[in-house]
Motif scaffolding. Structure first.
Motif, PDB file in Angstrom:
ATOM      1  N   VAL A  15      -2.940   1.417  11.024  1.00 16.76           N
ATOM      2  CA  VAL A  15      -2.729   0.642   9.785  1.00 16.76           C
ATOM      3  C   VAL A  15      -4.069   0.036   9.382  1.00 16.76           C
ATOM      4  O   VAL A  15      -4.799  -0.467  10.236  1.00 16.76           O
ATOM      5  CB  VAL A  15      -1.698  -0.504  10.020  1.00 16.76           C
ATOM      6  CG1 VAL A  15      -1.542  -1.371   8.775  1.00 16.76           C
ATOM      7  CG2 VAL A  15      -0.348   0.057  10.444  1.00 16.76           C
ATOM      8  N   LEU A  74      -6.342  -2.783   8.103  1.00 17.03           N
ATOM      9  CA  LEU A  74      -6.278  -4.246   8.075  1.00 17.03           C
ATOM     10  C   LEU A  74      -7.566  -4.793   7.472  1.00 17.03           C
ATOM     11  O   LEU A  74      -8.631  -4.198   7.676  1.00 17.03           O
ATOM     12  CB  LEU A  74      -6.076  -4.790   9.494  1.00 17.03           C
ATOM     13  CG  LEU A  74      -4.793  -4.347  10.192  1.00 17.03           C
ATOM     14  CD1 LEU A  74      -4.713  -4.951  11.593  1.00 17.03           C
ATOM     15  CD2 LEU A  74      -3.551  -4.710   9.387  1.00 17.03           C
ATOM     16  N   PHE A 129      -4.072  -6.268   6.000  1.00 22.53           N
ATOM     17  CA  PHE A 129      -2.900  -5.595   5.451  1.00 22.53           C
ATOM     18  C   PHE A 129      -2.777  -5.868   3.948  1.00 22.53           C
ATOM     19  O   PHE A 129      -3.000  -6.988   3.497  1.00 22.53           O
ATOM     20  CB  PHE A 129      -1.659  -6.141   6.165  1.00 22.53           C
ATOM     21  CG  PHE A 129      -0.382  -5.452   5.798  1.00 22.53           C
ATOM     22  CD1 PHE A 129      -0.009  -4.270   6.435  1.00 22.53           C
ATOM     23  CD2 PHE A 129       0.469  -5.985   4.849  1.00 22.53           C
ATOM     24  CE1 PHE A 129       1.188  -3.645   6.119  1.00 22.53           C
ATOM     25  CE2 PHE A 129       1.663  -5.359   4.520  1.00 22.53           C
ATOM     26  CZ  PHE A 129       2.017  -4.190   5.164  1.00 22.53           C
ATOM     27  N   ARG A 161     -12.030  -3.037   5.346  1.00 25.39           N
ATOM     28  CA  ARG A 161     -10.729  -2.797   5.980  1.00 25.39           C
ATOM     29  C   ARG A 161     -10.919  -1.755   7.071  1.00 25.39           C
ATOM     30  O   ARG A 161     -11.534  -0.724   6.866  1.00 25.39           O
ATOM     31  CB  ARG A 161      -9.708  -2.333   4.947  1.00 25.39           C
ATOM     32  CG  ARG A 161      -9.324  -3.434   3.973  1.00 25.39           C
ATOM     33  CD  ARG A 161      -8.358  -2.930   2.945  1.00 25.39           C
ATOM     34  NE  ARG A 161      -7.011  -2.851   3.479  1.00 25.39           N
ATOM     35  CZ  ARG A 161      -6.155  -1.888   3.165  1.00 25.39           C
ATOM     36  NH1 ARG A 161      -6.506  -0.916   2.367  1.00 25.39           N
ATOM     37  NH2 ARG A 161      -4.949  -1.892   3.681  1.00 25.39           N
ATOM     38  N   GLU A 174      -6.415  -0.129  12.578  1.00 20.90           N
ATOM     39  CA  GLU A 174      -6.018  -0.652  13.903  1.00 20.90           C
ATOM     40  C   GLU A 174      -4.652  -0.071  14.235  1.00 20.90           C
ATOM     41  O   GLU A 174      -3.873   0.257  13.339  1.00 20.90           O
ATOM     42  CB  GLU A 174      -5.885  -2.185  13.865  1.00 20.90           C
ATOM     43  CG  GLU A 174      -7.121  -2.923  13.429  1.00 20.90           C
ATOM     44  CD  GLU A 174      -8.170  -3.030  14.529  1.00 20.90           C
ATOM     45  OE1 GLU A 174      -7.871  -2.646  15.683  1.00 20.90           O
ATOM     46  OE2 GLU A 174      -9.286  -3.468  14.217  1.00 20.90           O
ATOM     47  N   VAL A 230      -0.912  -0.490  15.358  1.00 19.70           N
ATOM     48  CA  VAL A 230       0.097  -1.558  15.300  1.00 19.70           C
ATOM     49  C   VAL A 230       1.393  -1.037  15.914  1.00 19.70           C
ATOM     50  O   VAL A 230       1.771   0.119  15.698  1.00 19.70           O
ATOM     51  CB  VAL A 230       0.338  -1.992  13.831  1.00 19.70           C
ATOM     52  CG1 VAL A 230       1.454  -3.015  13.731  1.00 19.70           C
ATOM     53  CG2 VAL A 230      -0.940  -2.554  13.220  1.00 19.70           C
ATOM     54  N   LEU A 254       5.737  -3.441  12.624  1.00 17.59           N
ATOM     55  CA  LEU A 254       5.350  -2.849  11.327  1.00 17.59           C
ATOM     56  C   LEU A 254       6.600  -2.605  10.474  1.00 17.59           C
ATOM     57  O   LEU A 254       6.612  -2.896   9.272  1.00 17.59           O
ATOM     58  CB  LEU A 254       4.583  -1.535  11.555  1.00 17.59           C
ATOM     59  CG  LEU A 254       4.149  -0.798  10.285  1.00 17.59           C
ATOM     60  CD1 LEU A 254       3.224  -1.657   9.415  1.00 17.59           C
ATOM     61  CD2 LEU A 254       3.457   0.524  10.630  1.00 17.59           C
ATOM     62  N   VAL A 309       3.278  -8.440  18.396  1.00 17.57           N
ATOM     63  CA  VAL A 309       1.951  -8.363  17.796  1.00 17.57           C
ATOM     64  C   VAL A 309       1.021  -9.270  18.583  1.00 17.57           C
ATOM     65  O   VAL A 309       1.420 -10.324  19.036  1.00 17.57           O
ATOM     66  CB  VAL A 309       2.017  -8.876  16.341  1.00 17.57           C
ATOM     67  CG1 VAL A 309       0.675  -8.707  15.657  1.00 17.57           C
ATOM     68  CG2 VAL A 309       3.104  -8.163  15.585  1.00 17.57           C
ATOM     69  N   LEU A 319      -4.670  -8.865  16.447  1.00 22.41           N
ATOM     70  CA  LEU A 319      -4.244  -8.140  15.250  1.00 22.41           C
ATOM     71  C   LEU A 319      -3.960  -9.103  14.105  1.00 22.41           C
ATOM     72  O   LEU A 319      -4.261  -8.815  12.954  1.00 22.41           O
ATOM     73  CB  LEU A 319      -2.964  -7.349  15.547  1.00 22.41           C
ATOM     74  CG  LEU A 319      -3.117  -5.947  16.107  1.00 22.41           C
ATOM     75  CD1 LEU A 319      -1.766  -5.257  16.152  1.00 22.41           C
ATOM     76  CD2 LEU A 319      -4.091  -5.119  15.273  1.00 22.41           C
ATOM     77  N   PHE A 376      -3.154  -8.528  10.193  1.00 19.30           N
ATOM     78  CA  PHE A 376      -1.782  -8.019  10.183  1.00 19.30           C
ATOM     79  C   PHE A 376      -0.861  -9.219  10.007  1.00 19.30           C
ATOM     80  O   PHE A 376      -0.998 -10.215  10.721  1.00 19.30           O
ATOM     81  CB  PHE A 376      -1.442  -7.272  11.481  1.00 19.30           C
ATOM     82  CG  PHE A 376      -0.068  -6.651  11.426  1.00 19.30           C
ATOM     83  CD1 PHE A 376       0.160  -5.533  10.633  1.00 19.30           C
ATOM     84  CD2 PHE A 376       0.995  -7.206  12.120  1.00 19.30           C
ATOM     85  CE1 PHE A 376       1.433  -4.977  10.537  1.00 19.30           C
ATOM     86  CE2 PHE A 376       2.269  -6.654  12.033  1.00 19.30           C
ATOM     87  CZ  PHE A 376       2.486  -5.535  11.247  1.00 19.30           C
TER      88      PHE A 376
END
Ligand SMILES: C[S@@+](CC[C@H](N)C(=O)[O-])C[C@H]1O[C@@H](n2cnc3c(N)ncnc32)[C@H](O)[C@@H]1O
Length: 323
Positions: free
Chosen positions: A178, A180, A182, A203, A206, A208, A213, A263, A267, A272
């Protein structure tokens, strides 16, 4: 569940032969909580204005739950069934068409074309573009202008998410790359093909964990405050990353902030969104399928059988919008 249950190839191959299978519990096992969720939606001013309540059924597979949901609402267009297996979606759509033809004297299914049935979508619930597509749905059939019709400006939301063991299959999917910080998939299209933008805003991709998610994606699709996610899982731990006391450390830093299924602080620091900002656990209830007991084996010896039980989860949306 063995690891292969977390891959699309497994499900595609399975649905080639499978026409109707029910995971964990009977298809009507979510009816009572979904009825309650729909009725509280009626009493509140939902985000879709005058639009009739909308149900998003995730991971429909070959279950009869789709047909149960259709019976809980006035119009079949209030139910959107989603699976990432196109084979499953196509088979379900055909089952519905056959059932509709059987109920009309001329076998036409009512003559209303594809609009008479439920909505069926092939979409990956862990993919931002799929979520953006679902978020762009204009499905209101209330007859009066609403945000869901495009009659007003504003996002389209699903009032209730119905999930029978799809969260379980997703929990054994490999971690998902994803970007990030986000950005809500509602804005994903603006980002598509715009790698320059990612470089400018630094960005970075990473990995996840899939259920957190999914929780953020479902938050994108449901109205703050009134949205509900009703799930059946084999795990009493499925959404424990949403527990507000599941915090270690404190005072910021890169400490792990939620459990192994959740999480990590790093992150969150990289952008995130913390799923606990969007969902709280309203109900977690054990559903016993078979009590524990003993039977006598062929040699006369006693065999102990453990209880079989699954878990009903109801998650409520908080006030927070996913940005
Ligand atoms: C355990 S089965 C449950 C099927 C059905 N809900 C039932 O109760 O019988 C999980 C379902 O989720 C679907 N699924 C798994 N991961 C998915 C994803 N990322 N996006 C959409 N569907 C997914 C599978 O194709 C499968 O139909």
């Amino acid at each position: 569940m063995p690891p292969s249950y977390g891959t699309k190839d497994y499900w595609d191959a399975r649905f080639q032969h499978e026409d109707n299978y029910e995971w964990l519990l009977p298809a009507d096992s979510l009816n009572a909580v979904i009825r309650v969720a729909l009725s509280s939606r009626h009493q509140s001013q939902g985000a879709n204005g005058s639009c009739a309540p909308q149900i998003l059924h995730i991971g429909c597979g070959s279950s009869d739950l789709s047909f149960q949901l259709r019976d809980l609402v006035a119009s079949p267009r209030q139910v959107t069934n989603v699976d990432y297996s196109a084979t499953a979606v196509q088979k379900c759509r055909q089952r519905e068409a056959a059932a509709l033809s059987a109920t009309t004297p001329d076998g036409s299914g009512g003559g209303g074309g594809s609009d008479v049935g439920m909505r069926w979508e092939t979409a990956d619930l862990l993919d931002a573009e799929s979520i953006a597509r679902l978020a762009g749905g204009r499905v209101c059939q209330s007859g009066s202008p609403s945000s869901a019709d495009g009659g007003e400006d504003g996002p389209f939301y699903f009032d209730v998410v119905a999930d029978k063991s799809t969260c379980d299959a997703i929990s054994i999917t490999e971690d998902i790359p994803v970007r990030l910080p986000f950005i809500s998939p509602r804005d994903a299209q603006k980002q598509t093909g715009n790698d320059d933008n990612d470089e400018k805003t630094e960005r970075k991709t990473e990995l996840v964990q899939p259920v957190p998610l999914l929780a953020v994606h479902m938050a994108v699709l449901t109205p703050p405050r009134t949205g509900r996610w009703c799930a059946i899982s084999y795990s009493d731990d499925r959404f424990s990353f949403l527990d507000s006391d599941n915090v270690s450390g404190g005072g910021g830093g890169s400490k792990k902030v939620v459990g192994d299924e959740g999480v990590h602080g790093e992150l969150l620091e990289r952008g995130f969104p913390d799923p606990r900002r969007f969902w709280r656990v309203e109900r977690r209830e054990r559903v016993t399928v078979a009590p524990s007991g003993t039977t006598t084996g062929s040699g006369g010896h006693v065999v102990h059988q453990p209880e079989i039980a699954y878990w009903l989860w109801v998650l409520g949306r908080t006030e927070e919008v996913v940005l």
